[in-house]
Structures are given as C-alpha cells and as structure tokens.
Design a protein around this motif. Structure first.
Motif, PDB file in Angstrom:
ATOM      1  N   LEU A 131       6.706  -1.864   3.815  1.00 58.83           N
ATOM      2  CA  LEU A 131       6.056  -1.095   4.686  1.00 58.83           C
ATOM      3  C   LEU A 131       6.655  -1.702   6.038  1.00 58.83           C
ATOM      4  CD1 LEU A 131       4.034   1.119   5.439  1.00 58.83           C
ATOM      5  CD2 LEU A 131       2.400  -0.411   5.680  1.00 58.83           C
ATOM      6  N   ASP A 132       7.389  -0.680   6.863  1.00 60.42           N
ATOM      7  CA  ASP A 132       8.108  -1.329   8.054  1.00 60.42           C
ATOM      8  C   ASP A 132       7.096  -0.888   8.994  1.00 60.42           C
ATOM      9  OD1 ASP A 132      11.207  -1.819   9.008  1.00 60.42           O
ATOM     10  OD2 ASP A 132       9.883  -0.958  10.453  1.00 60.42           O
ATOM     11  N   LYS A 133       6.981  -1.989  10.161  1.00 62.15           N
ATOM     12  CA  LYS A 133       5.842  -1.554  11.087  1.00 62.15           C
ATOM     13  C   LYS A 133       6.273  -0.430  11.915  1.00 62.15           C
ATOM     14  CE  LYS A 133       3.536  -5.771  12.508  1.00 62.15           C
ATOM     15  NZ  LYS A 133       3.716  -7.021  12.885  1.00 62.15           N
ATOM     16  N   ARG A 181       8.731   2.164  11.270  1.00 63.88           N
ATOM     17  CA  ARG A 181       9.238   3.039  10.397  1.00 63.88           C
ATOM     18  C   ARG A 181       8.379   3.749   9.332  1.00 63.88           C
ATOM     19  NH1 ARG A 181      15.325   1.380   8.795  1.00 63.88           N
ATOM     20  NH2 ARG A 181      13.994  -0.230   7.942  1.00 63.88           N
ATOM     21  N   GLY A 182       7.199   2.888   9.162  1.00 64.17           N
ATOM     22  CA  GLY A 182       6.460   3.488   7.959  1.00 64.17           C
ATOM     23  C   GLY A 182       7.067   3.138   6.528  1.00 64.17           C
ATOM     24  N   PRO A 183       6.716   3.484   5.486  1.00 68.28           N
ATOM     25  CA  PRO A 183       7.212   3.155   4.386  1.00 68.28           C
ATOM     26  C   PRO A 183       8.616   3.505   4.171  1.00 68.28           C
ATOM     27  CG  PRO A 183       5.378   4.473   3.902  1.00 68.28           C
ATOM     28  CD  PRO A 183       5.747   4.561   5.313  1.00 68.28           C
ATOM     29  N   GLU A 195       4.410   7.940  -5.532  1.00 67.87           N
ATOM     30  CA  GLU A 195       4.489   8.653  -3.902  1.00 67.87           C
ATOM     31  C   GLU A 195       5.395   9.873  -4.019  1.00 67.87           C
ATOM     32  OE1 GLU A 195       2.545   7.344  -2.111  1.00 67.87           O
ATOM     33  OE2 GLU A 195       1.907   5.409  -3.093  1.00 67.87           O
ATOM     34  N   LEU A 231      13.416   7.118   4.499  1.00 65.85           N
ATOM     35  CA  LEU A 231      12.349   7.171   5.307  1.00 65.85           C
ATOM     36  C   LEU A 231      11.746   8.555   4.994  1.00 65.85           C
ATOM     37  CD1 LEU A 231      14.229   4.897   6.872  1.00 65.85           C
ATOM     38  CD2 LEU A 231      13.252   5.780   8.715  1.00 65.85           C
ATOM     39  N   SER A 256       5.443   8.979   1.347  1.00 66.40           N
ATOM     40  CA  SER A 256       3.950   9.135   1.726  1.00 66.40           C
ATOM     41  C   SER A 256       3.398   7.745   1.534  1.00 66.40           C
ATOM     42  CB  SER A 256       3.252   9.984   0.505  1.00 66.40           C
ATOM     43  OG  SER A 256       3.658   9.363  -0.549  1.00 66.40           O
ATOM     44  N   GLY A 257       3.939   6.992   0.862  1.00 59.50           N
ATOM     45  CA  GLY A 257       3.524   5.350   0.815  1.00 59.50           C
ATOM     46  C   GLY A 257       4.669   4.507   0.278  1.00 59.50           C
TER      47      GLY A 257
END
Ligand code: GTP
Ligand code: MG
Length: 370
Positions: free
Chosen positions: A263-265, A267-269, A291, A318, A321-322
C-alpha cells in the motif's frame, strides 16, 4: 483443516493431474500430484478450471476464467526470467547492479535486500533478460521459494571466500523443487582468500555437478566488484535460455503473477506483476487474487510510465481495489462486473478461512461439482 491430494481432486474434476499441477505452479505453488492441498486452494483450482463450487445458501455464479492453452502458432519468443539467489551478502544485488550498470545495492538500508526486485536488462545484441533479485537473509525463505517458482533459470551466487552457506543450500533445494535449471556464479574471485575450486567441490555434496567437475551445471567465476566474468555469465544465461525455447502468446488477455505488493501512501495499492502471457494494457480490467481493478497506470523498472507490458516484462500496476498477496495470479477479464464477481467470491473464501467458520465438507463440495 481438510486436505485432498492433487490427483484425487483431478479425478473428481475429470481433469488431468498434470494440468492441475501446472495450474498450481502458476498460482505460485510447486506441488506434485501426490501432495495434498488445503480446501481453499482446492476451491480456487476448481474455480480456475471453470467448474462451479456449490455451497449451501450461496448463489450459483459462474466463475470460469479463460485459462485455455495457446495454440503453437500463436507463440512468440520471450525473454528468460532469471532469479538471483544465494546466501546473504554473497553479492546478488551487486552482481545484478553490475549487469544493469546501476547501484541498487549501495542504496539499500543496511545493504540488505528486503524484497524481490524485478528488472529487465537489454543486452548489446538487443535481446532482453528479466532478473529477479531475492534477499539472502534467512528470514526470507518464502521469497526465495516464490522466486524459484516464477523463474526459468536460477543463478546461484556463491562467494568464493565464504563458500557454501545455509541459504546457498536452501536456494539449491528451492531450485531443485521447482525443477529449474541453475547456473552457478562464483563471485568475489577478486578477493585474496577466494577459493572457487573449493566451492565446486562442496557443491558436489549437494548433487550440483558443475562443468568444471565434468557435470552439466554451468558455472562461471565473476567479480561483481571488478566487473569480470559478466559477459561469460550473460552468454551462459543466453545458452541456457535457448535450450528452453521460451515462448508465449503476446496477443491475448494478460495473465501474470504478483511478485510483491504494497500500500503506497500516494498511489494506493501497488503490485509488481510479472506478465506470463498476453499483454497488459492501461485500461484493462483484471482480477488479482481476491482483489480486482482497472489498470490506471503501468510503471516499468526504470520508473517510467508505459502503456503496455508483454510476456516476461515486470511492471508496477496501479488501480487495484486492495493489496493482493505475493504469488497471486492476475488475469484480465471482460468487464468490471465480472472482475468483482470473481474477486468477491475469492474474498468470501478467504473470509471463511479467517473467521474459521465450519467449512463445508470437501465431500459435499465435490459431490456438487458440475
Ligand atoms: P543480501 O541481499 O542482503 O542477501 O546481500 P547480497 O547478496 O545482495 O549482497 P550485496 O550485493 O549487497 O553485497 C554484499 C557485500 O559484498 C557488499 O559490501 C559488496 O560490496 C560486496 N561484494 C559484492 N560483490 C563483490 C565482489 O565481487 N568482490 C568483492 N570484493 N566484494 C563484493
Ligand atoms: Mg541483495
């Protein structure tokens, strides 16, 4: 927990045991037909093969995915996937740095590799090799096993001064279990106390017989520091790759394996995926483990945004969903509803496992098979 052998499951599904082994291999598990798998794995396998798993009070959804083999005419040559393994500090990352002309090792915290790095190197003759770097620290055995599973060739790095060490031997075992050809790179030969011959002799004890000892495992003396022996190493990789006749169909919906995910701060998962076959493109809808997602961006190993990634190409994905698990398969599917359906089903399987509800018995599950 209930288990079943691969062969027995194959019998009940009216499929070939070897096909199940192949599918399990793609899911990141190296097992033989006589080994047992747990219920969740069995369910996933049934799903992958397009059978319905029916359970009481669960709606009957079709979870079949297109896992058909490609016709021989559709296959095109692809780059070999080469995993670098060996004991901690024997110079795996340095060797890869030397091959890539970069300095990853010097930038690592404490000089210890913590994850699997995936890179593609373009050689002078324009051919490509995909490298996976693994950590040598004893805590990372699972990562080495995973590396061995997704790879075509393993480079076993052994420091000529240190010789065979516990993770060297463990890497040999992972490689054998995955049935992957090995090339031994005897590193640090620039050191005064280097003893490459001793390495070759000790390898005999583990049934690794190198060419110098009249065996058929290729070996090469290198120094990642002085950059010697690198051309020879590359030649040996290419030779081994030629023998394997590696091919894949680039013109189909992509399938790949998650090398690592986080989980990237900002960029999300994010998942680093190695594409096995097909071509993954921005905008593609996919399911990955439990996911789903739609590719928002693809980033190559040099940090550049790319529009697509074909067979043997490692790429950051990128738009998930998770966060999936390392080793999870990624498959492109026709639409988002379908992706969610498969992902939700897989999540329900995982949830059931986590909450330790009384699972439906294998017997009732399989008797309900289509
Ligand atoms: P882990 O990822 O932690 O398992 O280590 P690694 O196998 O990736 O080793 P790494 O490349 O980080 O190198 C470990 C140390 O060995 C570093 O200090 C390197 O500079 C040194 N080293 C690597 N290759 C050579 C070599 O060919 N000769 C000499 N003299 N030193 C080397
Ligand atoms: Mg390293």
């Amino acid at each position: 927990p209930e288990t079943i052998t691969v062969q027995e499951l194959a019998n009940r599904m009216a499929e070939k045991g070897a096909d199940l082994v192949k599918a399990l291999f793609k899911m990141g598990m190296a097992v033989t037909v006589n080994q047992t798998i747990d219920q969740d794995t069995a369910e996933l396998l049934i799903t992958e093969f397009g059978h319905n798993v029916k359970r009481v009070s669960e709606s009957d959804i079709d979870l079949s995915l297109d896992t058909a083999e490609d016709s021989p005419e559709a296959l095109e040559p692809r780059a070999p996937v080469v995993t670098i393994m060996g004991h901690v500090d024997h110079g795996k990352t340095s060797l890869l740095d030397a091959l890539r002309g970069t300095g990853v090792a010097s930038g690592e915290a404490g000089g210890i590799t913590q994850h699997i790095g995936a890179y593609q190197v373009t050689l002078k003759d324009k051919s490509k090799i995909t490298f996976l770097d693994t950590p040598g620290h004893e805590a990372f055995s699972e990562m080495r096993a995973r590396g061995a599973d997704v790879t075509d060739i393993v480079i076993l790095v052994v420091a000529a001064d240190d010789g065979l060490m516990p993770q060297t031997i463990e890497a040999i075992n992972h490689t054998k279990a995955a049935n992957v050809p090995m090339i031994v790179a005897i590193n640090k030969v620039d050191k005064e106390d280097a003893n490459p011959q001793r390495v070759r002799e000790r390898l005999l004890e583990h049934e690794v017989i190198v060419e110098e000892m009249s065996g058929d495992v290729q070996d090469v003396e290198v120094s990642a520091l002085k950059k010697t022996g690198l051309d020879e190493l590359v030649e040996k990789i290419q030779l081994q790759a030629e023998l394997l006749e590696l091919k894949a169909n680039p013109n189909r919906d992509a399938e790949g394996i998650v090398i690592e995910a986080k989980l990237d701060k900002g960029r999300g998962p994010v998942a680093t995926v190695l594409v096995n076959r097909g071509t993954l493109r921005v905008g593609d809808v996919f399911v990955v483990g439990a996911e789903s997602g739609k590719v928002r961006a693809l980033i190559d190993d040099k940090g550049r945004q790319v529009k697509e990634a074909g067979p043997s190409v490692p790429v950051e994905v990128l738009g998930l969903s998770g966060v999936p698990s390392a080793g999870d398969p990624l498959q492109v599917v026709e639409n988002e509803a379908r992706a969610r359906e498969v992902a939700e089903y897989r999540q329900s399987v995982l949830l059931q496992k986590r909450t330790a509800q009384a699972p439906a018995s294998l017997e009732s599950m399989f008797s309900a098979l289509k």
